[in-house]
Motif scaffolding. Structure first.
Motif, short mmCIF file in Angstrom:
data_model
loop_
_atom_site.label_atom_id
_atom_site.label_comp_id
_atom_site.label_asym_id
_atom_site.label_seq_id
_atom_site.Cartn_x
_atom_site.Cartn_y
_atom_site.Cartn_z
N GLU A 8 0.81 -1.22 0.00
CA GLU A 8 0.00 0.00 0.00
C GLU A 8 0.84 1.27 0.00
O GLU A 8 0.39 2.33 -0.43
CB GLU A 8 -0.93 -0.02 1.22
CG GLU A 8 -2.14 0.86 1.07
CD GLU A 8 -3.19 0.56 2.12
OE1 GLU A 8 -4.38 0.57 1.78
OE2 GLU A 8 -2.82 0.29 3.28
N ILE A 9 2.08 1.17 0.46
CA ILE A 9 2.94 2.36 0.54
C ILE A 9 3.27 2.92 -0.84
O ILE A 9 3.61 4.10 -0.98
CB ILE A 9 4.24 2.01 1.32
CG1 ILE A 9 5.00 3.27 1.74
CG2 ILE A 9 5.14 1.08 0.52
CD1 ILE A 9 4.37 4.00 2.86
N PHE A 10 3.16 2.09 -1.90
CA PHE A 10 3.47 2.54 -3.26
C PHE A 10 2.21 3.10 -3.91
O PHE A 10 1.35 2.38 -4.40
CB PHE A 10 4.02 1.36 -4.09
CG PHE A 10 5.37 0.90 -3.66
CD1 PHE A 10 6.53 1.54 -4.11
CD2 PHE A 10 5.51 -0.16 -2.77
CE1 PHE A 10 7.78 1.11 -3.70
CE2 PHE A 10 6.76 -0.59 -2.36
CZ PHE A 10 7.90 0.06 -2.81
N GLN A 11 2.11 4.43 -3.88
CA GLN A 11 0.94 5.12 -4.43
C GLN A 11 1.37 6.46 -5.02
O GLN A 11 2.45 6.97 -4.73
CB GLN A 11 -0.12 5.35 -3.36
CG GLN A 11 -0.78 4.09 -2.83
CD GLN A 11 -1.96 4.42 -1.95
OE1 GLN A 11 -2.59 5.46 -2.08
NE2 GLN A 11 -2.28 3.51 -1.03
N ASN A 12 0.47 7.04 -5.81
CA ASN A 12 0.71 8.38 -6.34
C ASN A 12 0.99 9.35 -5.19
O ASN A 12 0.39 9.26 -4.12
CB ASN A 12 -0.50 8.88 -7.13
CG ASN A 12 -0.71 8.14 -8.42
OD1 ASN A 12 0.21 7.51 -8.96
ND2 ASN A 12 -1.93 8.20 -8.95
N GLY A 13 1.90 10.28 -5.44
CA GLY A 13 2.22 11.28 -4.43
C GLY A 13 3.18 10.83 -3.36
O GLY A 13 3.40 11.54 -2.38
N MET A 14 3.79 9.67 -3.54
CA MET A 14 4.67 9.11 -2.52
C MET A 14 6.04 9.78 -2.52
O MET A 14 6.39 10.55 -3.43
CB MET A 14 4.85 7.61 -2.75
CG MET A 14 5.68 7.26 -3.98
SD MET A 14 5.74 5.49 -4.32
CE MET A 14 6.47 4.87 -2.81
N PHE A 123 1.95 9.69 5.28
CA PHE A 123 1.26 8.41 5.05
C PHE A 123 1.00 7.75 6.40
O PHE A 123 1.91 7.65 7.23
CB PHE A 123 2.13 7.49 4.18
CG PHE A 123 1.51 6.15 3.86
CD1 PHE A 123 0.79 5.97 2.69
CD2 PHE A 123 1.65 5.08 4.73
CE1 PHE A 123 0.23 4.74 2.38
CE2 PHE A 123 1.07 3.84 4.43
CZ PHE A 123 0.37 3.68 3.25
N ASN A 124 -0.23 7.31 6.62
CA ASN A 124 -0.58 6.58 7.84
C ASN A 124 -0.77 5.11 7.54
O ASN A 124 -1.61 4.75 6.69
CB ASN A 124 -1.89 7.13 8.43
CG ASN A 124 -1.67 7.95 9.69
OD1 ASN A 124 -0.69 7.73 10.41
ND2 ASN A 124 -2.57 8.87 9.97
N CYS A 125 -0.01 4.25 8.19
CA CYS A 125 -0.22 2.81 8.06
C CYS A 125 -1.56 2.43 8.70
O CYS A 125 -1.95 2.99 9.72
CB CYS A 125 0.90 2.03 8.75
SG CYS A 125 2.53 2.28 8.03
N ASP A 139 -8.56 7.70 6.87
CA ASP A 139 -7.38 8.56 6.97
C ASP A 139 -6.08 7.77 6.90
O ASP A 139 -5.00 8.33 7.09
CB ASP A 139 -7.42 9.37 8.26
CG ASP A 139 -7.53 8.50 9.52
OD1 ASP A 139 -7.77 7.29 9.37
OD2 ASP A 139 -7.39 9.05 10.63
N CYS A 140 -6.17 6.47 6.61
CA CYS A 140 -4.98 5.62 6.54
C CYS A 140 -4.86 5.01 5.13
O CYS A 140 -5.84 4.87 4.41
CB CYS A 140 -5.06 4.48 7.55
SG CYS A 140 -5.12 5.01 9.27
N GLY A 141 -3.60 4.67 4.78
CA GLY A 141 -3.39 3.91 3.56
C GLY A 141 -3.20 4.71 2.30
O GLY A 141 -3.26 4.14 1.20
N SER A 142 -2.94 6.02 2.40
CA SER A 142 -2.68 6.82 1.21
C SER A 142 -1.73 7.97 1.56
O SER A 142 -1.71 8.46 2.69
CB SER A 142 -3.98 7.38 0.64
OG SER A 142 -4.64 8.21 1.60
#
Length: 503
Positions: A8-14, A123-125, A139-142
């Motif tokens: 999930e850590i690999f997303q747009n805006g990372m 980013f919130n796990c 509020d988590c995962g992005s």
């Protein structure tokens, strides 16, 4: 049909970590090889048993980058991740004082008006306690930026650290929130690290809690408790608590919630040994990061005498998991009196253990916030100061600036007739106080404890008092569960607690 799944850590805006290998991994079906393109490099990754892993060479800081992942010989990417920055990433970890939402901070109204800094990403796990748990956590995962809807419920110490450090280092800064209120350190550690004595006590206590429990009853009670925990009425009631209540209102709150479902210790509890290590931390590793910001220890006060070993083992565990000697910057527990029926009388022992770690475990540093505590609240509201002190410490210990970034530390002392001279490190030009006398400072001799009222400050602290005899004098400073430290160095950092016998 090809199906590729990334963590999930690999997303747009990372944000990706600069100057370290970029590690990319995940799952893939319907392909035997993937090609990952980033920053001018193309790296192949074989798919084995439905999984893949690759490393891209380290990059300098940048923005506006993208990752493309191609399956087999395809010319069009199956996955594109855009708006990627490269900079420095820190994990904001621990329990509730690290989780502490930005909207609860004493400076929130001021912070909301700050000009937006697009060089900061957060980013919130997901806070998941057990396999298969289904929680609605919007509020988590992005990845997100300031003023996005997730912002106000992000870690206040983590965000204010980023806000303080980013303009100094001049590169993008990412903060990954991996924290959960109330959690003991053992929840964040692999089981093998808890087999060592004396840390085996945590597993023994867990097993004892399960001995007389019925498995089906634990499952039923846990389901009911989690439904209550995630319910809207409870969330609103807890929000009021986190903003702060006096002791009378806390007692009323406890009476009103006395019949609320209680989560039993067991396989569904987020406090269980190694639970969050398996459910949260391992999902994040080995994503490359710069270091760790740690604020935890309140829930280990019952075993404060071994917290030096607990925390040292945790640091080793995380470094082993990442295969990287990650710097750990952490917060010494704040002064605290009483909150929801629990007290801070055991905190001095935890603080001593924390200071031991800062002196004996390489690559660690500790800030003191002994001036920021609240008697009636375990959650000090001035988290902006916490983040800023962590950033100041990072500037000195991680980025190598020649600045005063650490709290004064007692180094020794001697008697000069009816005077005692105490020496400190990290004072700057001189020590100073806020007020007319030094709070929480006592001299004990012949069984009699006295407040020291006459003193002189420079780089030393010279105490003047009438000695009762030639017997040694014990000096104690800020050794209570709750106190109000008002003695500072030139950088306005409070003197750390200490006790010493002066002959």
């Amino acid at each position: 049909m090809t199906a590729i799944k990334l963590p999930e850590i690999f997303q747009n805006g990372m944000i990706l970590q600069r100057n370290k290998k970029i590690k990319i991994w995940g799952e893939a079906e319907g392909a035997w090889r993937l090609t990952v393109s980033f920053g001018g490099d193309c790296v192949s990754a074989d798919v084995k048993d439905g999984k893949f892993y690759c490393e891209i060479p380290a990059k300098e800081a940048a923005s506006g980058q993208k990752i493309e992942i191609f399956a087999d010989e395809k010319k069009e990417p199956d996955i594109v991740i855009e708006d990627i920055c490269i900079g420095d990433i820190y994990i904001a970890a621990g329990q509730s004082n690290m989780e502490y939402f930005l909207r609860y901070d004493a400076h929130w109204n001021e912070i909301k008006e700050w000009e937006q800094n697009d060089m900061i990403r957060m980013f919130n796990c997901r806070r998941i306690a057990y396999p298969g748990q289904n929680r609605e956590l919007p509020d988590c995962g992005s990845w997100f930026k300031e003023h996005d809807y997730q912002w106000e419920s992000f870690s206040a110490p983590g965000y204010t650290f980023a806000r303080a450090i980013q303009p100094v280092i001049g590169v993008p800064v990412g903060i990954i929130g991996c924290n959960w209120g109330g959690t003991p350190a053992c929840a964040w550690m692999g089981s093998s690290y808890l087999n060592e004595e004396p840390l085996s006590v945590f597993q023994k206590e867990y097993e004892e809690a399960l001995m007389s429990a019925d498995e089906e009853e634990i499952r039923r009670c846990s389901r009911k408790a989690w439904e209550y925990e995630d319910s809207y009425p409870h969330q609103i009631a807890w929000r009021a608590m986190m903003y702060g209540m006096n002791e009378q209102d806390q007692e009323r709150w406890m009476l009103e919630t006395a019949d609320a479902p209680v989560l039993p210790m067991g396989p569904y509890h987020h406090y269980r040994p190694s639970g969050l290590y398996e459910m949260m931390l391992k999902n994040l590793a080995p994503f490359s990061v710069k270091g760790v910001l740690w604020y935890q220890g309140e829930s280990d006060a019952g075993h404060g005498e071994i917290y030096d070993k607990t925390f040292s083992a945790l640091i080793r565990c995380w470094r082993d998991l990442w295969q990287d000697e990650l710097p750990f910057l952490f917060v010494q527990l704040a002064p605290f009196g009483k909150w929801l029926g629990i007290g801070g009388e055991d905190y001095p022992v935890v603080r001593e253990s924390q200071e031991w770690v800062s002196k004996n475990v390489p690559g660690t540093g500790m800030i003191s916030i002994m001036d920021l505590g609240m008697y009636e609240d375990i959650h000090p509201k001035k988290k902006k100061e916490v983040g800023e002190r962590l950033a100041l410490l990072a500037r000195g210990l991680i980025y190598g600036e020649d600045i005063l970034c650490e709290s004064p530390e007692f180094m020794g002392g001697e008697r000069e007739g009816n005077r005692i001279r105490l020496h400190f490190s990290h004072t700057g030009e001189k020590l100073h106080i806020k007020g007319n006398f030094i709070k929480s400072l006592r001299a004990e001799q012949d069984g009699i404890s006295r407040i020291v009222k006459e003193f002189r400050l420079d780089q030393d602290l010279l105490l003047v008092f009438e000695a009762l005899s030639e017997e040694p004098v014990e000096i104690k400073f800020a050794k209570e569960g709750y106190c109000e430290v008002n003695l500072f160095n030139e950088a306005d950092l409070p003197v750390k607690p200490f006790a010493a016998v002066i002959i």
